[in-house]
Design a protein around this motif. Sequence first.
Motif: not given
Lengths: 557, 557
Positions: B221-234
């Motif tokens: 919602a803000d300018s940040s991102k959520t990174i999703v990794l192969e092992n499922g971690e966010e």
Amino acid sequence: MKYIIIGAVAGGASTAARIRRLDETAEIIMIEKGNYVSYANCGLPYYIGDVIKDRDKLFIQDAASFKRRFNIDVRVKTEAIEIDPKNNELTLLDLDSQKTYKESYDKLVLSTGAVPIKPPIPGINSSNVFTIRDVHDTDLVKAVIKNEDVKHATVIGGGFIGIEMMENMSHLGINVRLIERAPQLLTFLDEDMALMAKTEIESHGVVVDVNNGLTEIKDNADSSKTIVLENGEEFQTDLVILSIGVLPNSFLAKAAGLDVGARGGVLVNEFMQTSNSDIYAVGDVIEFHHPICEASYPIYLAGPANKQGRICANNMVNGNTKAFKGSVSTTIVKVFGKTIGATGSNSRMLTNHKIKHITSVTHGSSNAGYYPGASQMVIKIAFNPETGVLLGAQVIGQEGVDKRVDIFSTYVQNKQTIDDLMEFEQAYAPPFSSAKDPVNMAGFVANNIMDNVMHIYSPADAVEIGSSELLIDVRTPLEFEAGSIPNAINIELDELRNHLPELSKDRTIYVYCEVGLRGYLASRILSQHGYDVQNLTGGYKFWKNTYGLGIQELVKA
Amino acid sequence: MKYIIIGAVAGGASTAARIRRLDETAEIIMIEKGNYVSYANCGLPYYIGDVIKDRDKLFIQDAASFKRRFNIDVRVKTEAIEIDPKNNELTLLDLDSQKTYKESYDKLVLSTGAVPIKPPIPGINSSNVFTIRDVHDTDLVKAVIKNEDVKHATVIGGGFIGIEMMENMSHLGINVRLIERAPQLLTFLDEDMALMAKTEIESHGVVVDVNNGLTEIKDNADSSKTIVLENGEEFQTDLVILSIGVLPNSFLAKAAGLDVGARGGVLVNEFMQTSNSDIYAVGDVIEFHHPICEASYPIYLAGPANKQGRICANNMVNGNTKAFKGSVSTTIVKVFGKTIGATGSNSRMLTNHKIKHITSVTHGSSNAGYYPGASQMVIKIAFNPETGVLLGAQVIGQEGVDKRVDIFSTYVQNKQTIDDLMEFEQAYAPPFSSAKDPVNMAGFVANNIMDNVMHIYSPADAVEIGSSELLIDVRTPLEFEAGSIPNAINIELDELRNHLPELSKDRTIYVYCEVGLRGYLASRILSQHGYDVQNLTGGYKFWKNTYGLGIQELVKA
């Protein structure tokens, strides 16, 4: 097998340890005249200068640890006084008891090093006149500096030890004067490069005399001395370091009838074997075929001594299979803020040996110019103009000088060429090098000279350019006004094409810029327009720091 | 002659300038899609990190100065969109006016570089997701960091650019997480050496994931991102740098029917000439025969690109006479307090290419241990066990790593051997090296392995040594107690000869010490007494920093 090694420092200690690694059952005796074995000879001046603060750091091993680890019988304070090569027997003198005894050997190794030259000059044996060769000498000098009020010291001889002693005593706050009989310091350099070393030393408040020898040391009423020089000058000093040079310590070998060379070193074959097949020799005591000059020279360097030790041990234990290929005289010295190194032969040595060569001077940056910490170095290389084989390189600068000397060393050792310098693949990231490393640049410029893409003249030539030739400074007007070579006119490189109509083709045009690059570009423009043109090798910067030194002062005066 | 060069950075600019130096009358046009020419590509991450503070320092020349100095017609913001090789004609697009026009050539040079890989991952085209390839990219990232509140950044890809961006952003106080899909960072290294790089990075507070890829970038919602990794971690981040890798920018060449290699690079012969005799190519866009692996690879390195430019110009102007001999992949990167470099091929690459080799690990001191400032480096070399030819070297340490990588590079380039490493004559004085340089030591140890004087095992093997074999730590009891390899017993080297009666000859004895030297001495004592013995390459120190890492944690837990 019973091995005796005479001399327990670099070459001797290396030999002894390697013998043990190859033969667990051998009997190994190592003889040392002094009290110490396997110590850091090259660190002694830095211990005097308090750069190395802990005396114990100078000692790598002692007699007891050699015994424990290598099962080697180390006999310190023991002097070998005679070799009986017919009976493979040695006469030894226990220096404490002053008793002599005999010891037989199957194989003997001479690693007796070199002895400092002490010319028969009046006063040379006075108190507070020292040579620096071993721990004992070092302790004496250190004690004098600690206990007496040494305000002024004089170093006689501008070679490695002299320069290092000068720097270290200066570092302690002592006023130092450096005296050299030869026309220049550091004879591994050409005269022009040596002038830069002299400037660096003088800039740190040290008085330097070249072309001026010591003629007398007079004792004064107090503990000080009066130094008398060849030019008649006299001055007072408190401490004198003699570092005039060394000679191979080959007395024992000569007395035993071993072959000795013209320069006093024990002659060995490539297997480090002397003229007696049971006697080997390594280190400063030998002389060896120089790979470039095709003559036999002593090698007063720790690196080759250590390598010879390994080779010598291999050959004694396993038969003569490993060959030493000689030393290309790769050397380096720290001089205050500068690092000065060289490999191969310099121009003076090549000329003496009638070896055809061209020299070329370039400047290079230690790392990418846009990255912090870059400093400039000057490189002078000598190469065979027909084959392109690199014969020698001299480098002066700050950061990264040691790296470039080492790289040049590999090329000189392997008799490689200017083409190889151009192809050298450096590890490049901005903190470490440039996309074109100074080694590449030296190769590119030399290649241009070989391919007749550029003709060069030297700073020495520049002095003689008169009014019959045209001397053009292709730098900017601002640079030109800040200082230029006498008789030069200024045409900026980027304007040169517009000025061609004014320039006569009747005479040679000599161009120069700051370091040589813009001069090269100018020479390409001019020569392709039919001019006979030459570019100053190393540029104004090199001229200013070498042959231009006196001339600038003349102009100022 | 009319020359057109497409691409005005390293290879292209070098080619254009050299053509002018060789031919004052040539017509030379240099085309550049971007707004800048001849800039310091490799400096971009350091400009982002404020290590290089002045943006102007990145620019060596501009279009106007190229015109003034080299009389070269530089057209920036111009894209080459088609080559017509039959008619020697090029279609150009003026990016400002969006008008196309044609330009004929006698000789064409492709220096179009490489393009960053952007995999089709959801969110990859979000805002604040960047690649770093040119000045434009750099300005964008710099602006985001300056104007937005970047607290956390994520770097995707642990190669050169990824590591340099990670370090530089960390230097700015940004929390950085580094993601690498492969099992290790810096694939020019073997896995063991890469583990040390990872440790160094983690010690500076950077979170490092290996064996873990990016699967999605989600806009928050803000300018940040959520990174999703192969092992499922966010996790949340503010800025993403994609440095997954690059591919040769060979689209234009392919469309023109030029031969392209298996890895996407334009194929050239040794004269830098493509399959069309009027078209040459240099730099990241080509692929070239690798001198060790005997396969064709792109060379994404600035040094070779510059050298190719010079060679290419010579051949176009004077006919094909100068050959490029390939790159041995000499590379280096600064990683916080460490310098990491390599030359030649690593063990993984050699294995992939079925090239027989042995690896050996040694530790060495940057300069004499008794002189201030010495730091230790670890060296891993690979060599042919039969011929002794050096195939590659990897070096990690602080001071003097770049020097040793460069020295090894000369030996790898010239297909030289372990014998040559032993004979390397270094510039030795205490501030610069040791009497036996780390390069010599690497040679001595490899020579012992080749001559069967020593047998070695690796840290990976050490993990598998069970109770059927005997593992002896020959360090002092004090060292042993501070940490050792599981299942080892302690017999100090200097006591080993006394303990021989207790040791059975029925099983292999594995010895180790801190770095390998004492282990070697122990192995010599044991093997000469009839034991089958192996010494741990690189010693406990190397084991502890590589395969021992997890095991130590296991023991601690």
